[in-house]
Design a protein around this motif. Structure first.
Motif, PDB file in Angstrom:
ATOM      1  N   LEU A   1       0.830  -1.202   0.000  1.00 14.15           N
ATOM      2  CA  LEU A   1       0.000   0.000   0.000  1.00 14.15           C
ATOM      3  C   LEU A   1       0.868   1.257   0.000  1.00 14.15           C
ATOM      4  N   GLN A   2       1.939   1.238   0.780  1.00 19.14           N
ATOM      5  CA  GLN A   2       2.836   2.394   0.797  1.00 19.14           C
ATOM      6  C   GLN A   2       3.459   2.620  -0.576  1.00 19.14           C
ATOM      7  N   ALA A   3       3.817   1.530  -1.252  1.00 22.69           N
ATOM      8  CA  ALA A   3       4.407   1.659  -2.581  1.00 22.69           C
ATOM      9  C   ALA A   3       3.409   2.242  -3.580  1.00 22.69           C
ATOM     10  N   VAL A   4       2.139   1.845  -3.471  1.00 21.70           N
ATOM     11  CA  VAL A   4       1.100   2.401  -4.356  1.00 21.70           C
ATOM     12  C   VAL A   4       0.934   3.899  -4.098  1.00 21.70           C
ATOM     13  N   LEU A   5       0.916   4.285  -2.823  1.00 14.83           N
ATOM     14  CA  LEU A   5       0.814   5.709  -2.488  1.00 14.83           C
ATOM     15  C   LEU A   5       2.043   6.474  -2.978  1.00 14.83           C
ATOM     16  N   LEU A   6       3.214   5.849  -2.892  1.00 18.14           N
ATOM     17  CA  LEU A   6       4.426   6.490  -3.421  1.00 18.14           C
ATOM     18  C   LEU A   6       4.302   6.729  -4.918  1.00 18.14           C
ATOM     19  N   ALA A   7       3.794   5.728  -5.639  1.00 18.32           N
ATOM     20  CA  ALA A   7       3.619   5.885  -7.082  1.00 18.32           C
ATOM     21  C   ALA A   7       2.652   7.029  -7.390  1.00 18.32           C
ATOM     22  N   LEU A   8       1.568   7.123  -6.621  1.00 17.43           N
ATOM     23  CA  LEU A   8       0.609   8.216  -6.824  1.00 17.43           C
ATOM     24  C   LEU A   8       1.241   9.568  -6.514  1.00 17.43           C
TER      25      LEU A   8
ATOM     26  N   MET B   1      13.984   3.532   9.330  1.00 16.76           N
ATOM     27  CA  MET B   1      15.133   3.184  10.166  1.00 16.76           C
ATOM     28  C   MET B   1      14.688   2.674  11.528  1.00 16.76           C
ATOM     29  N   LEU B   2      13.621   3.284  12.077  1.00 18.51           N
ATOM     30  CA  LEU B   2      13.095   2.832  13.371  1.00 18.51           C
ATOM     31  C   LEU B   2      12.601   1.389  13.275  1.00 18.51           C
TER      32      LEU B   2
ATOM     33  N   GLN C   1      13.123  -6.462   8.718  1.00 20.21           N
ATOM     34  CA  GLN C   1      14.177  -5.467   8.550  1.00 20.21           C
ATOM     35  C   GLN C   1      14.356  -5.100   7.085  1.00 20.21           C
ATOM     36  N   VAL C   2      14.172  -6.079   6.201  1.00 18.67           N
ATOM     37  CA  VAL C   2      14.212  -5.798   4.765  1.00 18.67           C
ATOM     38  C   VAL C   2      13.090  -4.840   4.386  1.00 18.67           C
ATOM     39  N   VAL C   3      11.893  -5.056   4.933  1.00 17.55           N
ATOM     40  CA  VAL C   3      10.763  -4.170   4.666  1.00 17.55           C
ATOM     41  C   VAL C   3      11.074  -2.756   5.171  1.00 17.55           C
ATOM     42  N   GLY C   4      11.689  -2.653   6.345  1.00 15.29           N
ATOM     43  CA  GLY C   4      12.077  -1.349   6.859  1.00 15.29           C
ATOM     44  C   GLY C   4      13.049  -0.637   5.940  1.00 15.29           C
ATOM     45  N   PHE C   5      14.001  -1.395   5.384  1.00 13.30           N
ATOM     46  CA  PHE C   5      14.964  -0.803   4.447  1.00 13.30           C
ATOM     47  C   PHE C   5      14.270  -0.321   3.185  1.00 13.30           C
ATOM     48  N   MET C   6      13.338  -1.119   2.657  1.00 12.18           N
ATOM     49  CA  MET C   6      12.604  -0.716   1.459  1.00 12.18           C
ATOM     50  C   MET C   6      11.746   0.516   1.732  1.00 12.18           C
ATOM     51  N   SER C   7      11.157   0.600   2.932  1.00 14.40           N
ATOM     52  CA  SER C   7      10.368   1.774   3.295  1.00 14.40           C
ATOM     53  C   SER C   7      11.259   3.014   3.366  1.00 14.40           C
ATOM     54  N   LEU C   8      12.448   2.840   3.908  1.00 17.57           N
ATOM     55  CA  LEU C   8      13.421   3.938   3.948  1.00 17.57           C
ATOM     56  C   LEU C   8      13.710   4.434   2.536  1.00 17.57           C
ATOM     57  N   GLU C   9      13.883   3.494   1.600  1.00 19.13           N
ATOM     58  CA  GLU C   9      14.154   3.873   0.219  1.00 19.13           C
ATOM     59  C   GLU C   9      12.973   4.600  -0.406  1.00 19.13           C
ATOM     60  N   ASN C  10      11.751   4.228  -0.008  1.00 16.44           N
ATOM     61  CA  ASN C  10      10.573   4.950  -0.501  1.00 16.44           C
ATOM     62  C   ASN C  10      10.630   6.420  -0.103  1.00 16.44           C
ATOM     63  N   GLY C  11      11.101   6.677   1.128  1.00 17.16           N
ATOM     64  CA  GLY C  11      11.260   8.058   1.571  1.00 17.16           C
ATOM     65  C   GLY C  11      12.274   8.815   0.731  1.00 17.16           C
TER      66      GLY C  11
ATOM     67  N   SER D   1      18.149   2.727 -12.662  1.00 18.74           N
ATOM     68  CA  SER D   1      19.232   2.013 -11.980  1.00 18.74           C
ATOM     69  C   SER D   1      18.818   1.600 -10.575  1.00 18.74           C
ATOM     70  N   VAL D   2      18.038   2.457  -9.903  1.00 24.25           N
ATOM     71  CA  VAL D   2      17.538   2.110  -8.561  1.00 24.25           C
ATOM     72  C   VAL D   2      16.606   0.907  -8.633  1.00 24.25           C
ATOM     73  N   ALA D   3      15.739   0.884  -9.645  1.00 21.91           N
ATOM     74  CA  ALA D   3      14.801  -0.235  -9.790  1.00 21.91           C
ATOM     75  C   ALA D   3      15.548  -1.550 -10.000  1.00 21.91           C
ATOM     76  N   PHE D   4      16.560  -1.545 -10.871  1.00 23.64           N
ATOM     77  CA  PHE D   4      17.318  -2.771 -11.082  1.00 23.64           C
ATOM     78  C   PHE D   4      18.134  -3.134  -9.848  1.00 23.64           C
ATOM     79  N   SER D   5      18.593  -2.126  -9.120  1.00 26.35           N
ATOM     80  CA  SER D   5      19.316  -2.405  -7.878  1.00 26.35           C
ATOM     81  C   SER D   5      18.405  -3.095  -6.862  1.00 26.35           C
TER      82      SER D   5
END
Length: 221
Positions: free
Chosen positions: A38-45, A142-143, A154-164, A182-186
């Motif tokens: 859901l956060q990723a969808v909101l980021l896309a919007l 990070m929290l 922890q992986v989800v937390g890292f991905m959320s950080l990247e969304n920010g 490049s970020v997407a392929f990374s």
């Protein structure tokens, strides 16, 4: 730029912060993964709206990449990993939900005060406030990494950080398309590495709880 443009941009960016709190509150891994989607969808919007109000057409590609990779592929891959590993469905936490939520509110307040002061001389008010929201998402990610013991969370937390980080780049007049690609392929490469890493941890320690690693190293008695 009209007042409605500001309102919608702030609504979408603020929704990302709200969903970050929802992720911290979740006590089930599958619910956490769905909330991350859901956060990723909101980021896309949010990125697509920035593309509209800035007239930056390359950000539409960034929004599409965020929707496809972060909103679809990454949650699906993590769901498969959780199923294949047979991970316990509860989210293991270091501290209780209430102290974590209070710490999160403190981080959001700090982000807003800090970013608005640092960008006080900036002419673009929209970028200033969106950067404050983006920093809040980063700190909340990070929290989550600090307060969760399970490697998947922890992986989800890292991905959320990247969304920010992506929200900050889009709000600050966008980013070059080649950088976003490049970020997407990374992210895809990171998911492959993370999957192999998690399977190896499970095979070696019969758990993905990071406490098991501490016990193996003799750091816990």
């Amino acid at each position: 730029m009209h007042g409605l443009d500001f309102d919608i941009a702030h609504l979408l960016a603020g929704s990302l912060v709200l969903v970050s709190f929802m992720m911290i509150y979740q006590d089930r891994i599958y619910s956490l993964l769905n909330t991350f989607a859901l956060q990723a969808v909101l980021l896309a919007l949010a990125v697509a709206w920035q593309a509209w109000i800035q007239g930056a057409h390359h950000l539409y590609a960034s929004a599409a990449l965020a929707l496809v990779f972060k909103g679809t592929i990454v949650p699906w891959a993590l769901h498969r990993i959780v199923q294949r590993l047979g991970i316990h469905r509860e989210v293991e936490v270091v501290t209780g939900v209430v102290p974590t939520m209070l710490a999160g509110m403190g981080l959001v307040a700090l982000s807003i005060l800090l970013m608005l002061q640092l960008t006080e001389s900036a002419e673009n008010a929209l970028a200033r406030e969106d950067l404050a929201f983006a920093l809040s998402v980063i700190l909340l990610g990070m929290l989550m990494m600090v307060t969760r013991r399970n490697a998947v969370t922890q992986v989800v937390g890292f991905m959320s950080l990247e969304n920010g980080l992506i929200l900050a780049a889009a709000g600050a007049q966008g980013m070059p398309l080649v950088v976003e690609i490049s970020v997407a392929f990374s992210v895809l490469i990171a998911m492959i590495v993370i999957g192999v890493f998690l399977f190896r941890i499970r095979e070696r320690f019969d758990s993905v709880d990071l406490e098991s690693l501490d016990e193996f190293r003799g750091e816990r008695r």
